[in-house]
Design a protein around this motif. Sequence first.
Motif, PDB file in Angstrom:
ATOM      1  N   MET A 116       0.859  -1.174   0.000  1.00  0.00           N
ATOM      2  CA  MET A 116       0.000   0.000   0.000  1.00  0.00           C
ATOM      3  C   MET A 116       0.896   1.225   0.000  1.00  0.00           C
ATOM      4  N   ILE A 155       0.783   5.383   0.561  1.00  0.00           N
ATOM      5  CA  ILE A 155       0.054   6.567   1.004  1.00  0.00           C
ATOM      6  C   ILE A 155       0.869   7.775   0.580  1.00  0.00           C
ATOM      7  N   CYS A 183      -1.798  14.177  -2.712  1.00  0.00           N
ATOM      8  CA  CYS A 183      -2.619  14.359  -3.908  1.00  0.00           C
ATOM      9  C   CYS A 183      -1.897  15.129  -5.006  1.00  0.00           C
ATOM     10  N   HIS A 221      -3.448   5.170  -1.809  1.00  0.00           N
ATOM     11  CA  HIS A 221      -4.336   6.155  -1.193  1.00  0.00           C
ATOM     12  C   HIS A 221      -3.629   7.505  -1.218  1.00  0.00           C
ATOM     13  N   ARG A 222      -4.349   8.532  -1.691  1.00  0.00           N
ATOM     14  CA  ARG A 222      -3.776   9.874  -1.770  1.00  0.00           C
ATOM     15  C   ARG A 222      -4.656  10.862  -1.017  1.00  0.00           C
ATOM     16  N   ASN A 223      -4.020  11.749  -0.292  1.00  0.00           N
ATOM     17  CA  ASN A 223      -4.739  12.825   0.374  1.00  0.00           C
ATOM     18  C   ASN A 223      -3.810  14.023   0.520  1.00  0.00           C
ATOM     19  N   GLY A 259     -11.912   8.439   5.700  1.00  0.00           N
ATOM     20  CA  GLY A 259     -11.505   7.802   4.457  1.00  0.00           C
ATOM     21  C   GLY A 259     -10.133   7.173   4.518  1.00  0.00           C
ATOM     22  N   THR A 260      -9.165   7.883   5.083  1.00  0.00           N
ATOM     23  CA  THR A 260      -7.805   7.353   5.155  1.00  0.00           C
ATOM     24  C   THR A 260      -7.745   6.152   6.088  1.00  0.00           C
ATOM     25  N   THR A 314      -9.196   3.127   4.490  1.00  0.00           N
ATOM     26  CA  THR A 314      -8.324   2.579   3.455  1.00  0.00           C
ATOM     27  C   THR A 314      -7.205   1.763   4.074  1.00  0.00           C
ATOM     28  N   TYR A 349      -8.663  -1.559   5.309  1.00  0.00           N
ATOM     29  CA  TYR A 349      -8.921  -2.490   4.218  1.00  0.00           C
ATOM     30  C   TYR A 349      -7.620  -3.092   3.685  1.00  0.00           C
ATOM     31  N   ALA A 350      -6.599  -2.258   3.537  1.00  0.00           N
ATOM     32  CA  ALA A 350      -5.329  -2.742   3.007  1.00  0.00           C
ATOM     33  C   ALA A 350      -4.692  -3.788   3.918  1.00  0.00           C
TER      34      ALA A 350
END
Length: 215
Positions: free
Chosen positions: A43, A45, A48, A68-70, A86-87, A90, A93-94
Amino acid sequence: MQYARPLPHYLVSRYSGWKATTYQDNKAWYRRLAAHGQHPRAMIISCCDSRQHVTSIFGADEGEFFIHRNIAGLVPPYSPDGGNHGTSATVEYAVTALKVAHVIVIGHSNCGGVKGCDDMCSGHAPQLLEKTSFVGRWMDILRPGYERVAHLPDADRARALEKEAVLVSLENLMTFPFVREAVESEILTLHGLWNDIGEGGLEQYDPAAKAFVPF
């Protein structure tokens, strides 16, 4: 939904080109991914920022990375308070569903989100202190990192805070019980990277040296 509009023509053209070339040449691979699901080993991270393209950096194909991007590539601390996370979702889940072997947090040079945190914490961006600022409240995650580098001169602090963003995220990852359990069971490893966009450089955090070191 009355406000939705057709895609701009240049994006439609690019899609058509992709479908006729890349997809057509690798149709069997895409169909295999669709049929058998994803099994990414890592994963990532990241921020964005449109200038940071992690799949290009590592030459990755579809199915290799769960991404995952933020803003600023931050991970908040574990906080199961019923909000929209959201983060955190994610990450969960990962680690628990996809069983990734690596979680890689990667920051970068000239990060706008990190600069916003620096400006906010140093009193130069009062608009980010407003409760209605989504960016400001998100960048509150990085305040502990700012406090560690607040004593540095402005130019040095900016670069140091970009790397603190990575370290804060790694520290926060370890507050998630399922992440800590996986790390301590040696079925998951955490990695911290920093990318110099202009020079194409990549550094990784070395716990022994307590510093980011170039590859």
